[in-house]
Design an enzyme around this catalytic site. Sequence first.
Site, PDB file in Angstrom:
ATOM      1  N   LEU A  45      22.216  27.750 -37.701  1.00 51.58           N
ATOM      2  CA  LEU A  45      21.176  28.333 -36.844  1.00 51.58           C
ATOM      3  C   LEU A  45      21.302  27.814 -35.424  1.00 51.58           C
ATOM      4  O   LEU A  45      21.039  28.511 -34.459  1.00 51.58           O
ATOM      5  CB  LEU A  45      19.785  27.982 -37.379  1.00 51.58           C
ATOM      6  CG  LEU A  45      19.344  28.704 -38.640  1.00 51.58           C
ATOM      7  CD1 LEU A  45      18.071  28.074 -39.200  1.00 51.58           C
ATOM      8  CD2 LEU A  45      19.103  30.175 -38.335  1.00 51.58           C
ATOM      9  N   GLY A  46      21.696  26.575 -35.312  1.00 47.44           N
ATOM     10  CA  GLY A  46      21.834  26.017 -33.972  1.00 47.44           C
ATOM     11  C   GLY A  46      22.299  24.578 -34.014  1.00 47.44           C
ATOM     12  O   GLY A  46      22.139  23.881 -35.023  1.00 47.44           O
TER      13      GLY A  46
ATOM     14  N   GLY B  90      21.847  21.282 -31.685  1.00 48.30           N
ATOM     15  CA  GLY B  90      21.181  20.698 -30.527  1.00 48.30           C
ATOM     16  C   GLY B  90      21.866  19.418 -30.115  1.00 48.30           C
ATOM     17  O   GLY B  90      23.008  19.154 -30.506  1.00 48.30           O
TER      18      GLY B  90
ATOM     19  N   TYR C   8      21.029  16.385 -30.971  1.00 45.27           N
ATOM     20  CA  TYR C   8      21.067  15.357 -32.008  1.00 45.27           C
ATOM     21  C   TYR C   8      21.172  15.905 -33.425  1.00 45.27           C
ATOM     22  O   TYR C   8      21.216  15.132 -34.363  1.00 45.27           O
ATOM     23  CB  TYR C   8      19.812  14.473 -31.899  1.00 45.27           C
ATOM     24  CG  TYR C   8      19.794  13.681 -30.614  1.00 45.27           C
ATOM     25  CD1 TYR C   8      20.577  12.554 -30.469  1.00 45.27           C
ATOM     26  CD2 TYR C   8      19.016  14.086 -29.536  1.00 45.27           C
ATOM     27  CE1 TYR C   8      20.596  11.840 -29.290  1.00 45.27           C
ATOM     28  CE2 TYR C   8      19.021  13.372 -28.346  1.00 45.27           C
ATOM     29  CZ  TYR C   8      19.814  12.254 -28.225  1.00 45.27           C
ATOM     30  OH  TYR C   8      19.825  11.553 -27.048  1.00 45.27           O
ATOM     31  N   GLY C   9      21.145  17.225 -33.552  1.00 46.63           N
ATOM     32  CA  GLY C   9      21.154  17.743 -34.922  1.00 46.63           C
ATOM     33  C   GLY C   9      21.867  19.068 -35.072  1.00 46.63           C
ATOM     34  O   GLY C   9      22.096  19.789 -34.099  1.00 46.63           O
ATOM     35  N   LEU C  10      22.262  19.348 -36.324  1.00 42.06           N
ATOM     36  CA  LEU C  10      22.800  20.660 -36.684  1.00 42.06           C
ATOM     37  C   LEU C  10      21.817  21.248 -37.680  1.00 42.06           C
ATOM     38  O   LEU C  10      21.439  20.580 -38.645  1.00 42.06           O
ATOM     39  CB  LEU C  10      24.157  20.526 -37.373  1.00 42.06           C
ATOM     40  CG  LEU C  10      25.314  20.006 -36.536  1.00 42.06           C
ATOM     41  CD1 LEU C  10      25.711  18.623 -36.988  1.00 42.06           C
ATOM     42  CD2 LEU C  10      26.489  20.937 -36.689  1.00 42.06           C
TER      43      LEU C  10
ATOM     44  N   ASP D 299       8.583  17.665 -26.337  1.00 42.19           N
ATOM     45  CA  ASP D 299       9.764  18.471 -26.005  1.00 42.19           C
ATOM     46  C   ASP D 299       9.418  19.969 -26.057  1.00 42.19           C
ATOM     47  O   ASP D 299      10.178  20.766 -26.588  1.00 42.19           O
ATOM     48  CB  ASP D 299      10.877  18.144 -27.015  1.00 42.19           C
ATOM     49  CG  ASP D 299      12.269  18.426 -26.468  1.00 42.19           C
ATOM     50  OD1 ASP D 299      12.417  18.627 -25.252  1.00 42.19           O
ATOM     51  OD2 ASP D 299      13.212  18.463 -27.284  1.00 42.19           O
TER      52      ASP D 299
HETATM   53  N1  LIG Z   1      12.888  25.725 -38.879  1.00 42.85           N
HETATM   54  C1  LIG Z   1      13.762  26.464 -38.175  1.00 42.85           C
HETATM   55  N2  LIG Z   1      13.825  27.790 -38.353  1.00 42.85           N
HETATM   56  C2  LIG Z   1      14.716  28.550 -37.651  1.00 42.85           C
HETATM   57  N3  LIG Z   1      15.584  28.062 -36.747  1.00 42.85           N
HETATM   58  C3  LIG Z   1      15.557  26.742 -36.521  1.00 42.85           C
HETATM   59  C4  LIG Z   1      14.644  25.875 -37.209  1.00 42.85           C
HETATM   60  N4  LIG Z   1      14.861  24.610 -36.770  1.00 42.85           N
HETATM   61  C5  LIG Z   1      15.843  24.699 -35.862  1.00 42.85           C
HETATM   62  N5  LIG Z   1      16.274  25.971 -35.705  1.00 42.85           N
HETATM   63  C6  LIG Z   1      17.351  26.461 -34.807  1.00 42.85           C
HETATM   64  O1  LIG Z   1      18.311  25.441 -34.628  1.00 42.85           O
HETATM   65  C7  LIG Z   1      18.382  25.040 -33.256  1.00 42.85           C
HETATM   66  C8  LIG Z   1      18.575  23.532 -33.165  1.00 42.85           C
HETATM   67  O2  LIG Z   1      17.530  22.882 -33.867  1.00 42.85           O
HETATM   68  P1  LIG Z   1      16.707  21.694 -33.228  1.00 42.85           P
HETATM   69  O3  LIG Z   1      16.127  22.164 -31.913  1.00 42.85           O
HETATM   70  O4  LIG Z   1      15.728  21.214 -34.230  1.00 42.85           O
HETATM   71  O5  LIG Z   1      17.863  20.632 -33.007  1.00 42.85           O
HETATM   72  P2  LIG Z   1      17.974  19.433 -31.984  1.00 42.85           P
HETATM   73  O6  LIG Z   1      19.282  18.777 -32.142  1.00 42.85           O
HETATM   74  O7  LIG Z   1      16.780  18.541 -32.170  1.00 42.85           O
HETATM   75  O8  LIG Z   1      17.913  20.233 -30.611  1.00 42.85           O
HETATM   76  P3  LIG Z   1      17.528  19.784 -29.157  1.00 42.85           P
HETATM   77  O9  LIG Z   1      18.794  19.492 -28.448  1.00 42.85           O
HETATM   78  O10 LIG Z   1      16.836  21.040 -28.612  1.00 42.85           O
HETATM   79  O11 LIG Z   1      16.582  18.634 -29.251  1.00 42.85           O
HETATM   80  C9  LIG Z   1      17.080  25.552 -32.637  1.00 42.85           C
HETATM   81  O12 LIG Z   1      17.209  25.822 -31.265  1.00 42.85           O
HETATM   82  C10 LIG Z   1      16.812  26.812 -33.431  1.00 42.85           C
HETATM   83  O13 LIG Z   1      17.551  27.883 -32.919  1.00 42.85           O
END
Ligand SMILES: Nc1ncnc2c1ncn2[C@@H]1O[C@H](COP(=O)(O)OP(=O)(O)OP(=O)(O)O)[C@@H](O)[C@H]1O
Length: 302
Positions: free
Chosen positions: A65-66, A68, A70-72, A181
Amino acid sequence: MAPIQHEVQPLIRIQVQKREQSSQAGVGGNVELRRGWQRWIGLWTDRPGRQGTIVGNRYVIQELLGMGSYGLTYRCTDIQTGGEVALKEAKPSKGKLAVRLLHREADVLRHLQHPAIPELLHTFTVRRRYYMVTEVVRGQTLEQLIFEQEQQYTERECVELALQLLAPVAHVHSRGYIHGDVRIPNVILREGQVHLIDFGLARRLGEPLLPELKRRIKDVLEPEDEQATPDQDLQDIGHFLLFLLYSSYEPQKGHEPASWQEELQLTPALLELLERLLGLRPPYEGGAEELQCELERLRLLL
Ligand SMILES: Nc1ncnc2c1ncn2[C@@H]1O[C@H](COP(=O)(O)OP(=O)(O)OP(=O)(O)O)[C@@H](O)[C@H]1O
């Protein structure tokens, strides 16, 4: 569409850039070489799991889905229930900090219960990798809608979306946390309804920023950001509104960049609300509740 990033950027509190800047902090010597090397290692260690891979004997990866900072996050099928879930994994290249943030995110979600916030379903560790499972929100982020779909929003629609977003934010505050955030990539729109995701930077009210994060963003951190206050989320809602409002801005020919107040030509009451959120006028002492009343009043005017 108008070059939103450029126009809004000077006003956007540094959150948008935090990630890029964090990777530069503390890097000495041959910066370019080291950055290139880190990027290459990151690409290799963070390569997403393949479709069909079963994680924890239970979750079948359908798609990424994405990814970021710190996470996948994957959309998966839960073999036990047959339903769809979101599976988030700490980014391996970000080491212990990513794992710590994911643990914190799960701990915060455990305390929340709101229809606009994905419910925490399960956490587990497999081969020393930590995973968090939540409800999946099928939709698009406001970032995708504005920058990829070129969606445009009227003042009234912007106020509507901000009001919707305020509901989960107020819930987070009522449980003694801030989200920390609130940005367009962390807000998903599904069937016209706003959902708030990514609680990786959430903190207890009054809690200082994690020392590891503070070190990474020390050049850009404003002193008042160190201790978590609800105002920080409200200010972020101000920036969120600016992004939305700029979606329908068309610069005139030969236009010189000007302030957002001059460019957007907002209804006076909306302009005042934004200036209060962005700290250019006295803030909303009454927090999310007062802001909600103001937005509802404004909605009637537009
Ligand atoms: N519960 C969910 N339902 C649908 N899509 C999601 C969900 N959680 C995350 N995503 C998708 O995955 C992407 C990355 O998730 P998330 O933002 O939680 O990761 P992160 O590593 O914390 O990102 P960031 O760099 O924004 O802090 C989101 O931008 C979104 O598109």
